[in-house]
Enzyme design. Structure first.
Site, PDB file in Angstrom:
ATOM      1  N   GLY A 110       0.768  -1.245   0.000  1.00  0.00           N
ATOM      2  CA  GLY A 110       0.000   0.000   0.000  1.00  0.00           C
ATOM      3  C   GLY A 110       0.799   1.295   0.000  1.00  0.00           C
ATOM      4  O   GLY A 110       0.345   2.302   0.555  1.00  0.00           O
ATOM      5  N   THR A 111       1.955   1.309  -0.668  1.00  0.00           N
ATOM      6  CA  THR A 111       2.675   2.595  -0.712  1.00  0.00           C
ATOM      7  C   THR A 111       1.950   3.592  -1.620  1.00  0.00           C
ATOM      8  O   THR A 111       1.981   4.796  -1.353  1.00  0.00           O
ATOM      9  CB  THR A 111       4.145   2.434  -1.156  1.00  0.00           C
ATOM     10  OG1 THR A 111       4.194   1.991  -2.511  1.00  0.00           O
ATOM     11  CG2 THR A 111       4.903   1.483  -0.258  1.00  0.00           C
ATOM     12  N   GLU A 124       5.647   6.719  -9.358  1.00  0.00           N
ATOM     13  CA  GLU A 124       4.249   6.298  -9.122  1.00  0.00           C
ATOM     14  C   GLU A 124       3.599   7.180  -8.065  1.00  0.00           C
ATOM     15  O   GLU A 124       2.438   7.598  -8.195  1.00  0.00           O
ATOM     16  CB  GLU A 124       4.206   4.833  -8.643  1.00  0.00           C
ATOM     17  CG  GLU A 124       4.646   3.828  -9.679  1.00  0.00           C
ATOM     18  CD  GLU A 124       4.399   2.391  -9.235  1.00  0.00           C
ATOM     19  OE1 GLU A 124       3.389   2.116  -8.581  1.00  0.00           O
ATOM     20  OE2 GLU A 124       5.246   1.531  -9.539  1.00  0.00           O
ATOM     21  N   HIS A 177      -0.061   1.105 -13.288  1.00  0.00           N
ATOM     22  CA  HIS A 177       0.719  -0.044 -13.754  1.00  0.00           C
ATOM     23  C   HIS A 177       2.196   0.366 -13.823  1.00  0.00           C
ATOM     24  O   HIS A 177       2.513   1.430 -14.367  1.00  0.00           O
ATOM     25  CB  HIS A 177       0.237  -0.499 -15.136  1.00  0.00           C
ATOM     26  CG  HIS A 177       0.992  -1.691 -15.628  1.00  0.00           C
ATOM     27  ND1 HIS A 177       0.800  -2.944 -15.081  1.00  0.00           N
ATOM     28  CD2 HIS A 177       1.969  -1.820 -16.553  1.00  0.00           C
ATOM     29  CE1 HIS A 177       1.629  -3.791 -15.675  1.00  0.00           C
ATOM     30  NE2 HIS A 177       2.345  -3.142 -16.562  1.00  0.00           N
ATOM     31  N   LEU A 192     -11.088  -7.342 -12.670  1.00  0.00           N
ATOM     32  CA  LEU A 192     -12.482  -7.066 -12.331  1.00  0.00           C
ATOM     33  C   LEU A 192     -13.410  -7.591 -13.433  1.00  0.00           C
ATOM     34  O   LEU A 192     -13.055  -7.568 -14.617  1.00  0.00           O
ATOM     35  CB  LEU A 192     -12.679  -5.563 -12.149  1.00  0.00           C
ATOM     36  CG  LEU A 192     -11.883  -4.972 -10.973  1.00  0.00           C
ATOM     37  CD1 LEU A 192     -11.892  -3.449 -11.035  1.00  0.00           C
ATOM     38  CD2 LEU A 192     -12.436  -5.460  -9.640  1.00  0.00           C
ATOM     39  N   ASP A 237      -4.893  -4.082 -18.252  1.00  0.00           N
ATOM     40  CA  ASP A 237      -3.897  -3.040 -18.532  1.00  0.00           C
ATOM     41  C   ASP A 237      -4.069  -2.417 -19.918  1.00  0.00           C
ATOM     42  O   ASP A 237      -3.086  -2.031 -20.563  1.00  0.00           O
ATOM     43  CB  ASP A 237      -2.470  -3.595 -18.388  1.00  0.00           C
ATOM     44  CG  ASP A 237      -2.186  -4.104 -16.975  1.00  0.00           C
ATOM     45  OD1 ASP A 237      -2.784  -3.581 -16.024  1.00  0.00           O
ATOM     46  OD2 ASP A 237      -1.354  -5.017 -16.824  1.00  0.00           O
ATOM     47  N   GLU A 248     -12.259  -3.817 -19.508  1.00  0.00           N
ATOM     48  CA  GLU A 248     -12.253  -5.251 -19.206  1.00  0.00           C
ATOM     49  C   GLU A 248     -10.921  -5.931 -19.497  1.00  0.00           C
ATOM     50  O   GLU A 248     -10.481  -6.778 -18.729  1.00  0.00           O
ATOM     51  CB  GLU A 248     -13.352  -5.919 -20.027  1.00  0.00           C
ATOM     52  CG  GLU A 248     -14.448  -6.477 -19.155  1.00  0.00           C
ATOM     53  CD  GLU A 248     -15.406  -7.290 -19.985  1.00  0.00           C
ATOM     54  OE1 GLU A 248     -16.212  -6.661 -20.701  1.00  0.00           O
ATOM     55  OE2 GLU A 248     -15.333  -8.523 -19.917  1.00  0.00           O
ATOM     56  N   ARG A 263     -15.524 -15.229  -9.220  1.00  0.00           N
ATOM     57  CA  ARG A 263     -15.169 -13.809  -9.389  1.00  0.00           C
ATOM     58  C   ARG A 263     -16.407 -12.937  -9.275  1.00  0.00           C
ATOM     59  O   ARG A 263     -16.361 -11.830  -8.753  1.00  0.00           O
ATOM     60  CB  ARG A 263     -14.559 -13.586 -10.780  1.00  0.00           C
ATOM     61  CG  ARG A 263     -13.144 -14.072 -10.938  1.00  0.00           C
ATOM     62  CD  ARG A 263     -12.711 -13.886 -12.389  1.00  0.00           C
ATOM     63  NE  ARG A 263     -12.622 -12.485 -12.755  1.00  0.00           N
ATOM     64  CZ  ARG A 263     -12.714 -12.037 -14.016  1.00  0.00           C
ATOM     65  NH1 ARG A 263     -12.903 -12.863 -15.006  1.00  0.00           N
ATOM     66  NH2 ARG A 263     -12.613 -10.746 -14.265  1.00  0.00           N
TER      67      ARG A 263
HETATM   68  C1  GRF Z   1       2.960  -0.872  -7.701  1.00  0.00           C
HETATM   69  O1  GRF Z   1       4.176  -1.005  -8.362  1.00  0.00           O
HETATM   70  C2  GRF Z   1       1.833  -0.699  -8.681  1.00  0.00           C
HETATM   71  O2  GRF Z   1       2.198   0.006  -9.822  1.00  0.00           O
HETATM   72  C3  GRF Z   1       1.497  -2.121  -9.034  1.00  0.00           C
HETATM   73  O3  GRF Z   1       1.648  -2.838  -7.837  1.00  0.00           O
HETATM   74  C4  GRF Z   1       2.564  -2.160  -6.990  1.00  0.00           C
HETATM   75  C5  GRF Z   1       1.850  -1.907  -5.699  1.00  0.00           C
HETATM   76  O4  GRF Z   1       2.675  -1.325  -4.735  1.00  0.00           O
HETATM   77  N1  GRF Z   1       0.205  -2.215  -9.648  1.00  0.00           N
HETATM   78  P1  GRF Z   1       2.071  -0.684  -3.427  1.00  0.00           P
HETATM   79  O5  GRF Z   1       1.187  -1.757  -2.780  1.00  0.00           O
HETATM   80  O6  GRF Z   1       1.269   0.522  -3.818  1.00  0.00           O
HETATM   81  O7  GRF Z   1       3.246  -0.352  -2.577  1.00  0.00           O
END
Ligand code: GRF
Length: 203
Positions: free
Chosen positions: A14-15, A176, A111, A95, A147, A144, A67
């Site tokens: 969860g960064t 990110e 991504h 999803l 990516d 759908e 799902r």
């Molecule tokens: C990130 O690199 C994001 O781009 C990818 O998964 C990773 C998640 O990292 N989809 P975090 O849990 O947000 O630290």
């Protein structure tokens, strides 16, 4: 749309969630996070949400046979907390069409590569193995296909000699954490228009 409420979906540390929490606190993101949902128990994203006094819910994928049932449970939680914008932040699940229809044009994903290159769960490994000299990250609307949705923002990051998944991943992560809050800020300001495959960004 006034009164937007974010719902952040995570699977792990969860960064990126943290960067969104921090951007709400600083006022860059002008909407609250109504709920953080994970598909696994005991992950750090839940702790980060609790620490920030945000409702933290685990919808454990293992408890659902299909799902469709899992996504229905996710939708019920999002609805319960009044979520209008879904932000996938390291959420490692695809999803269903039904979920995507329920939040049409209102689901964002991050991504860790320059899409359409290196889709999937091993973007850094794949970029290094391919010999790419530049990688990066992409924020896109979710459709759908995995990516594959319209691209909102991208940031490029060099792949350096001797990089491994961890070193490249760490370099990309810095970008990110800037890019996701910015994309959410633009969405909330009504500056993003989906035009076929393209996202127009107004000034
Ligand atoms: C990130 O690199 C994001 O781009 C990818 O998964 C990773 C998640 O990292 N989809 P975090 O849990 O947000 O630290």
């Amino acid at each position: 749309m006034a009164g937007e409420v974010l719902g952040v979906l995570c699977s792990g540390r969860g960064t990126n969630l943290q960067s969104i929490i921090d951007a709400v606190a600083s006022g860059q993101i002008k909407a609250p996070i109504g709920v953080v949902i994970t598909d696994k128990p005991g992950v750090m994203a839940l702790e980060r949400a609790e620490k920030a006094n945000i409702p933290a819910v685990c919808v454990d994928r293992k408890q659902f046979a299909t799902r469709e049932e899992f996504d229905a449970a996710l939708l019920a939680e999002l609805k319960k907390y009044g979520v209008t914008l879904v932000c996938l932040a390291g959420f490692m699940r695809l999803l269903t069409a039904e979920f995507i229809r329920a939040y049409e044009g209102r689901i964002l994903n991050i991504h860790p590569a320059l899409l359409p290159s290196f889709k999937g769960a091993h973007a850094h490994r794949d970029a290094i193995a391919y010999g790419a000299k530049v990688s990066g990250c992409t924020i896109h609307f979710v459709v759908e296909d995995m990516d594959a949705g319209p691209i909102i923002l991208q940031a490029a990051v060099p792949v350096e000699e001797g990089d491994d998944e961890d070193s490249l991943g760490a370099r990309v992560l810095v970008q990110e954490h800037k890019l996701y809050p910015r994309a959410i800020e633009l969405f909330l300001a009504g500056k993003l228009t989906i035009d076929g495959r393209c996202v127009r960004i107004s000034k």
